[in-house]
Design an enzyme around this catalytic site. Sequence first.
Site, PDB file in Angstrom:
ATOM      1  N   CYS A 114       0.837  -1.208   0.000  1.00 39.38           N
ATOM      2  CA  CYS A 114       0.000   0.000   0.000  1.00 39.38           C
ATOM      3  C   CYS A 114       0.871   1.258   0.000  1.00 39.38           C
ATOM      4  O   CYS A 114       1.331   1.708   1.058  1.00 39.38           O
ATOM      5  CB  CYS A 114      -0.940  -0.007   1.205  1.00 39.38           C
ATOM      6  SG  CYS A 114      -2.033   1.417   1.237  1.00 39.38           S
ATOM      7  N   CYS A 117      -0.586   4.159   1.984  1.00 37.81           N
ATOM      8  CA  CYS A 117      -0.450   4.051   3.449  1.00 37.81           C
ATOM      9  C   CYS A 117       1.003   4.240   3.901  1.00 37.81           C
ATOM     10  O   CYS A 117       1.264   4.913   4.884  1.00 37.81           O
ATOM     11  CB  CYS A 117      -0.891   2.679   3.955  1.00 37.81           C
ATOM     12  SG  CYS A 117      -2.264   1.924   3.119  1.00 37.81           S
ATOM     13  N   ASP A 118       1.939   3.613   3.199  1.00 38.93           N
ATOM     14  CA  ASP A 118       3.301   3.505   3.733  1.00 38.93           C
ATOM     15  C   ASP A 118       4.352   4.322   2.981  1.00 38.93           C
ATOM     16  O   ASP A 118       5.504   4.397   3.425  1.00 38.93           O
ATOM     17  CB  ASP A 118       3.744   2.026   3.706  1.00 38.93           C
ATOM     18  CG  ASP A 118       2.822   1.148   4.550  1.00 38.93           C
ATOM     19  OD1 ASP A 118       2.248   1.688   5.521  1.00 38.93           O
ATOM     20  OD2 ASP A 118       2.672  -0.041   4.245  1.00 38.93           O
TER      21      ASP A 118
END
Length: 298
Positions: A114, A117-118
């Site tokens: 992701c 997200c990261d």
Amino acid sequence: MQARAGLKPVVIAPLEGGQLQGKGVLVENFPGVAGVTGPAIVFDMRKQAAEFGTRFLEEKVTTIDADATGKSFIVTTEKHQVVAHTIILATGADSRWLGVAGEYQYRGGGVSSCATCDGFLFRDKPVVVIGGGDTAMEDALVLARTSSVVTVLHRRDSFRASHILAQRVLEHPNIQVKWNTTVVSFDGSNTTDGEPMLSSVKVRNVNTLEEEDLAVEGAFVAIGHDPNTKYMKEGLLDMDQGGNVITQPDTCKTSVPGVFAAGDVADRVYRQAITSAGSGAMAALDAERWLRESGLTF
Ligand code: NAP
């Protein structure tokens, strides 16, 4: 939301939870939430739902079928059967993984599925993205905003992605592409705290079989998702080719009256915690309305 409407919802899900439960880093894109991890959000969500009377069955669903009358559904878990007038499917989608050496070991320590997200964890650092579809293109473009260099590794010599996204990637000054390239292994070492940390990715050219080590701290596997729908009796619901449940436009209704779908199980595009939460609220409203219109509320 359903418990607040005077209904008797049961949430059936194993304790290990979904993507948010597995997200150890801080969640930055959920409005009103700051400095909190995924599991902490899930804990608060459960607490809030329980306070309004929601019951939880911490088991995995093995099958869902319609009963003989066609007016109820039978949800079978490893230990129980629950008969319900209406069902909201919110079983998400699992990221596909390559299954190569080191991938599992370095997940959360540099290997991720992701970028949204990261990606911020790899500010000013070189990263790789694996895949040649729209997700890989979007991930590369997201990462190129913060990372120093993004290398897209694709197993063929042309992208599957839409022309416009592929062009943006090909023209981006911070993105390079290694064609005909597969990942052999993810490599690294443990930090002084014993946490695994990625430091390189070994890749192989499928034509020349030459191998090389790319020094990177982040690797984003973007080779697609598999919606979790295998527990559904075959043919019960309409699904697309990728296995996503098809919902009717502007609603969470599926092809079966009384069955609704929310989140990644029906979403090929957005796949964020907040969009899933929003579609969960929509599905609850749809389900409550359906029960009322069917004369099934008391
Ligand atoms: P996808 O279209 O299935 O692409 C997966 C990519 O990963 C392909 O390039 C595939 O290579 C590669 N791949 C698969 N297995 C692999 C393996 N074991 N090793 C190496 N490479 C592997 O998946 P997606 O990109 O997640 O997209 C899924 C759907 O969502 C698509 O319909 C897409 O259009 C849609 N989507 C749309 C948007 C948007 O519209 N903004 C954004 C994201 C996704 P090959 O090409 O060689 O098969």
